[in-house]
Design an enzyme around this catalytic site. Structure first.
Site, mmCIF file in Angstrom:
data_model
loop_
_atom_site.group_PDB
_atom_site.id
_atom_site.type_symbol
_atom_site.label_atom_id
_atom_site.label_comp_id
_atom_site.label_asym_id
_atom_site.label_seq_id
_atom_site.Cartn_x
_atom_site.Cartn_y
_atom_site.Cartn_z
ATOM 1 N N GLN A 61 55.793 11.205 19.286
ATOM 2 C CA GLN A 61 56.197 11.886 18.056
ATOM 3 C C GLN A 61 54.984 11.979 17.131
ATOM 4 O OE1 GLN A 61 58.451 10.279 14.586
ATOM 5 N NE2 GLN A 61 60.112 11.566 15.375
ATOM 6 N N HIS A 96 57.723 15.751 14.075
ATOM 7 C CA HIS A 96 58.656 15.058 13.178
ATOM 8 C C HIS A 96 58.850 15.900 11.924
ATOM 9 C CE1 HIS A 96 60.991 12.019 11.409
ATOM 10 N NE2 HIS A 96 60.061 11.185 10.993
ATOM 11 N N ALA A 102 61.721 15.522 9.959
ATOM 12 C CA ALA A 102 62.925 14.880 9.454
ATOM 13 C C ALA A 102 62.591 13.797 8.432
ATOM 14 C CB ALA A 102 63.716 14.281 10.620
ATOM 15 N N TYR A 114 59.575 13.359 5.480
ATOM 16 C CA TYR A 114 58.123 13.338 5.647
ATOM 17 C C TYR A 114 57.576 14.757 5.526
ATOM 18 C CZ TYR A 114 59.090 8.540 6.847
ATOM 19 O OH TYR A 114 59.539 7.237 6.796
ATOM 20 N N ARG A 157 62.113 17.427 15.815
ATOM 21 C CA ARG A 157 63.246 16.654 15.296
ATOM 22 C C ARG A 157 63.475 17.020 13.839
ATOM 23 N NH1 ARG A 157 64.006 10.036 14.786
ATOM 24 N NH2 ARG A 157 66.227 10.015 15.303
ATOM 25 N N GLY A 161 78.457 3.684 12.562
ATOM 26 C CA GLY A 161 77.523 2.617 12.926
ATOM 27 C C GLY A 161 76.479 3.157 13.881
ATOM 28 N N GLY A 210 69.590 5.036 18.875
ATOM 29 C CA GLY A 210 68.511 4.339 18.190
ATOM 30 C C GLY A 210 68.552 2.835 18.364
#
Length: 354
Positions: free
Chosen positions: A99, A175, A177, A180, A227, A290, A311
């Site tokens: 990533q 990335h 998402a 950032y 992503r 969760g 994750g």
């Protein structure tokens, strides 16, 4: 019926199953110059039974670093260190993408080379504070990139992608998402520009689209993913125009044809729209109460997604595909060891056969 354990073709890459280990920062790149370590090689190799591993975010340039002990992909020593990781994953039959993550306005300025400050689409500080080695600090105001510097930043992503391939990665994920840099361009709360990089949906989408296009030109669209986290209000992101923004982004992405779109979900309706519009493989990190778990496997069976990312369960269960197939049991993630520290809570989670 398609099952989560069936193989899948990802733009020419044959993946062993449809289970994804997503990028998760672990802040253990203790090697000199932000380099991967032998423990990191062990960590990723332990999880090589995932259909796809995406490593923790690596900064494509020095100004892209925001947090201590996070890895980069812009120097020769970083490339060499990552090669140990990719070799270890490939030796176990795994597939691994890097990533590429530029923090933009998020991060601790003390980590940057002398005279350098964080940059962003506009000189707007993120609200709140961040955790640093010296405790909690207010976010600082970044310097707005010039139009030329935006182009140079796009080139940094492309260069880092070539470095990733040199390091043995099978591809890269951009990335875009969690607030950032790429996400900062997408969001009107952080992008106040009125030039070609802002001012409208088309302008705000342009940076993300051109980063993906540049990376694809450098290493091939079949090796490129992205992503996104539409509607996730993290790091001060506010997005009042979700559907028009991300529908337009997907249309721009389809012009380049990246291998996959990886969505961190906030709305199932929006996810369904993006899946319908996107021409490549659709990876979903579903919105749950969760952790993403066994109950979510039906999202592959019913066609909601092509692949699912897990994750925290992948963090704590190196053999997660086997555990999901067996219906458990599952190790519980230790939140105290998520970031930094020793090998405890990193490479010592037991597998089923242990």
């Amino acid at each position: 019926m398609t099952t989560p354990f069936d193989p899948i073709d990802l733009a020419g890459l044959r993946l062993r199953n449809r289970l994804v280990m997503p990028a998760m920062g672990r802040a253990r790149a203790f090697g000199p110059g932000g380099t991967a370590t032998d423990s990191m090689a062990t960590y990723y190799a332990q999880r090589a039974t995932a259909g796809l591993i995406v490593t923790e975010g690596s900064w494509p340039s020095p100004v892209g670093q925001g947090f201590p002990h996070t890895p980069g992909l812009h120097s020769a020593e970083q490339i060499a260190a990552w090669r140990r990781v990719t070799d270890a994953v490939h030796a176990k039959g795994g597939t691994v993408f890097a990533q590429l993550a530029h923090v933009g306005r998020i991060g601790d300025p003390e980590l940057l080379p002398e005279g350098m400050v964080h940059v962003a689409p506009s000189a707007v500080a993120a609200p709140g504070q961040l955790f640093t080695v010296h405790g909690m600090k207010d976010f600082t105001t970044p310097r707005a990139l010039t139009s030329q510097e935006v182009r140079e930043t796009i080139a940094d992503f492309a260069r880092a992608a070539r470095n990733a391939v040199e390091a043995g990665f099978d591809g890269v994920e951009v990335h875009a998402a969690y607030g950032y840099l790429v996400h900062q361009f997408l969001a009107p709360s952080s992008n106040l520009r009125t030039d070609e990089w802002g001012g409208s949906v088309e302008g705000r989408v342009r940076f993300a689209a051109e980063v993906v296009a540049a990376v694809s030109a450098a290493i091939g669209a079949h090796r490129t993913g992205i992503r996104i986290s539409p509607g996730i209000r993290y790091n001060g992101i506010e997005e009042p125009e979700l559907e028009p923004t991300y529908a337009h982004l997907v249309r721009r992405l389809n012009e380049t044809g990246p291998a996959y779109l990886h969505v961190v979900e906030s709305s199932r309706d929006l996810s369904a729209l993006l899946r319908k519009e996107f021409s490549g493989t659709f990876i979903l990190n579903p919105a749950t109460d969760g952790f993403t778990g066994a109950a979510d496997l039906t999202l592959i069976e019913d066609g909601t997604a092509d692949m699912l990312s897990f994750g925290a369960l992948f963090l704590a269960n190196p053999d997660l595909p086997a555990r999901l197939r067996a219906g458990g049991p599952y190790n519980t993630p230790d939140t105290a060891t998520y970031y930094g520290g020793t090998d405890e809570g990193f490479i010592d989670y037991p597998s089923l056969d242990a």
